[in-house]
Motif scaffolding. Structure first.
Motif, PDB file in Angstrom:
ATOM      1  N   SER A 159       0.820  -1.211   0.000  1.00  0.00           N
ATOM      2  CA  SER A 159       0.000   0.000   0.000  1.00  0.00           C
ATOM      3  C   SER A 159       0.855   1.262   0.000  1.00  0.00           C
ATOM      4  CB  SER A 159      -0.946   0.010   1.203  1.00  0.00           C
ATOM      5  OG  SER A 159      -0.222  -0.112   2.412  1.00  0.00           O
ATOM      6  N   GLU A 160       2.079   1.165   0.534  1.00  0.00           N
ATOM      7  CA  GLU A 160       2.986   2.304   0.574  1.00  0.00           C
ATOM      8  C   GLU A 160       4.380   1.811   0.194  1.00  0.00           C
ATOM      9  OE1 GLU A 160       4.619   5.719   3.724  1.00  0.00           O
ATOM     10  OE2 GLU A 160       3.043   4.332   4.334  1.00  0.00           O
ATOM     11  N   LEU A 161       4.997   2.507  -0.756  1.00  0.00           N
ATOM     12  CA  LEU A 161       6.308   2.103  -1.257  1.00  0.00           C
ATOM     13  C   LEU A 161       7.275   3.274  -1.108  1.00  0.00           C
ATOM     14  CD1 LEU A 161       8.010  -0.077  -2.734  1.00  0.00           C
ATOM     15  CD2 LEU A 161       7.194   0.899  -4.900  1.00  0.00           C
ATOM     16  N   ALA A 162       8.300   3.085  -0.279  1.00  0.00           N
ATOM     17  CA  ALA A 162       9.320   4.108  -0.074  1.00  0.00           C
ATOM     18  C   ALA A 162      10.592   3.688  -0.797  1.00  0.00           C
ATOM     19  CB  ALA A 162       9.596   4.296   1.413  1.00  0.00           C
ATOM     20  N   LEU A 163      11.076   4.556  -1.675  1.00  0.00           N
ATOM     21  CA  LEU A 163      12.254   4.256  -2.480  1.00  0.00           C
ATOM     22  C   LEU A 163      13.403   5.139  -2.033  1.00  0.00           C
ATOM     23  CD1 LEU A 163      10.534   4.063  -5.996  1.00  0.00           C
ATOM     24  CD2 LEU A 163      10.801   2.255  -4.267  1.00  0.00           C
ATOM     25  N   ASN A 211      -0.885   2.774 -12.535  1.00  0.00           N
ATOM     26  CA  ASN A 211      -2.208   2.755 -11.903  1.00  0.00           C
ATOM     27  C   ASN A 211      -2.434   1.506 -11.063  1.00  0.00           C
ATOM     28  OD1 ASN A 211      -2.227   1.358 -14.430  1.00  0.00           O
ATOM     29  ND2 ASN A 211      -4.458   1.290 -14.380  1.00  0.00           N
ATOM     30  N   SER A 212      -1.634   1.425  -9.984  1.00  0.00           N
ATOM     31  CA  SER A 212      -1.849   0.393  -8.964  1.00  0.00           C
ATOM     32  C   SER A 212      -1.917   1.097  -7.618  1.00  0.00           C
ATOM     33  CB  SER A 212      -0.711  -0.635  -8.982  1.00  0.00           C
ATOM     34  OG  SER A 212       0.523  -0.006  -8.725  1.00  0.00           O
ATOM     35  N   LYS A 213      -2.356   0.385  -6.584  1.00  0.00           N
ATOM     36  CA  LYS A 213      -2.768   1.065  -5.349  1.00  0.00           C
ATOM     37  C   LYS A 213      -1.628   1.650  -4.517  1.00  0.00           C
ATOM     38  CE  LYS A 213      -2.900  -2.768  -2.011  1.00  0.00           C
ATOM     39  NZ  LYS A 213      -3.742  -3.494  -1.050  1.00  0.00           N
TER      40      LYS A 213
END
Length: 339
Positions: A53-57, A74-76
């Protein structure tokens, strides 16, 4: 376009099941080294994972651009990029899973010891930050040499008093992916139906595919077993040579890393019977770390399985790998404990 989007999601399902739109718990995943050769395609694959749900790079530089790029998909998962050491802590806060592909590939003129010192230092620093900012997160170690970087991470976390052996994994999934592919090609099998256990470590002779336990079971001559074993062990070199020294296994490693990360998240979410192979703290052999089949659960490693019945070739393979694997583990522990 819609069918391609669905297909992209399906490719991440280790079990081969079609993507389900069923709700999953919110999960934050952090990729450390997201602007690199493995980090960029891995970030893409984690962006389309239904479990994120949350992606930190995070990386030293370049990450805002990577985040902007994959963030348009377009993904969540909501994506944010963090650059520079001063932003590392913020990137890690609240993480459920941290994936570490950070480091440098071996370059012309660089010795293995040169490579070790650079990547070991990077891993030590990143692991320290994980211990300080998200000590309960699962850690997926991709940075090479995995045989040493996992012990480095363990010792670093021990110093901080936050080490949990159930939550630290060396990602050896690429060895399994290769063994399945090579086995299926050799015997004209549907690769989607193939499984090959791969045990030991994640470099050269420490990689041991157990073709006697492969499914579906087919007859292999001793020559075929030896050829398949050596090709699996030398898979990385095969890619480096094919790229004429201009790169290493980045795309296949990103795919394998995403498979393993998704398995970890499925386990965290309470899915039953999630099995993978990984290099973890283990008592399967006399070595403190070893890769074998594991069961993943809500707290990470739920169960570690033994090697099963080995034939003479495989017993010799285990015996041959022990000195090298032991040396790599000791090298990692020594580095971690240096001032």
């Amino acid at each position: 376009m819609n069918s391609l989007f669905r297909a992209g999601k399906q490719v991440l399902q280790a079990s081969g099941r079609a993507f389900s739109a069923a709700a999953n718990p919110d999960r934050k995943v952090v990729v450390l080294g997201a602007a690199g050769g493995i980090g960029q395609p891995l970030s893409l694959l984690m962006k389309i994972s239904p479990y994120v749900s949350e992606l930190a790079l995070y990386d030293i530089a370049g990450t805002p651009g990577v985040a902007a790029d994959v963030g348009h998909i377009n993904s969540k998962a909501k994506v944010k990029g963090y650059a520079g050491e001063e932003n590392l802590g913020e990137a890690l806060k609240g993480a459920d899973l941290v994936i570490i592909p950070a480091g440098v590939p071996r370059k012309p003129g660089m010795t293995r010891d040169d490579l070790f010192k650079i990547n070991a230092g990077i891993v030590k620093g990143l692991t320290k930050a994980i211990g300080e900012h998200c000590p309960g997160a699962l850690i997926n170690m991709i940075s090479n040499p995995v045989n040493s970087t996992v012990p480095i991470a363990a010792e670093t976390l021990k110093k901080l008093g936050v080490y949990n052996p159930s939550k630290l994994f060396g990602v050896t999934t690429l060895d399994v992916v290769r063994a399945r592919t090579f086995y299926a090609e050799k015997k004209n099998l549907n690769v989607a139906d193939v499984d090959v256990p791969v045990v030991g470590g994640h470099a050269g002779v420490t990689i041991l595919p157990l073709f006697s336990q492969a499914t579906p079971s087919v007859d292999l001559t001793p020559e075929e077993v030896d050829q398949l074993t050596k090709r699996t062990q030398d898979g990385g070199t095969e890619v480096v040579q094919a790229k004429a020294g201009k790169g290493s296994a980045t795309l296949s490693m990103a795919y394998a890393g995403a498979l393993f990360a998704d398995a970890c998240l499925r386990g965290l979410n309470g899915e039953a019977n999630v099995f993978e192979y990984s290099y973890v703290e283990s008592d399967v052999t006399e070595l403190p770390f070893f890769s074998s089949k594991i069961k993943l659960g809500s707290e990470g490693v739920e169960e570690i399985y033994g090697l099963g019945e080995l034939n003479d070739y495989e017993k010799a393979g285990v015996k041959a790998m022990i000195p090298e694997l032991s040396s790599s583990i000791e090298k990692g522990i020594k580095f971690a404990n240096e001032a």
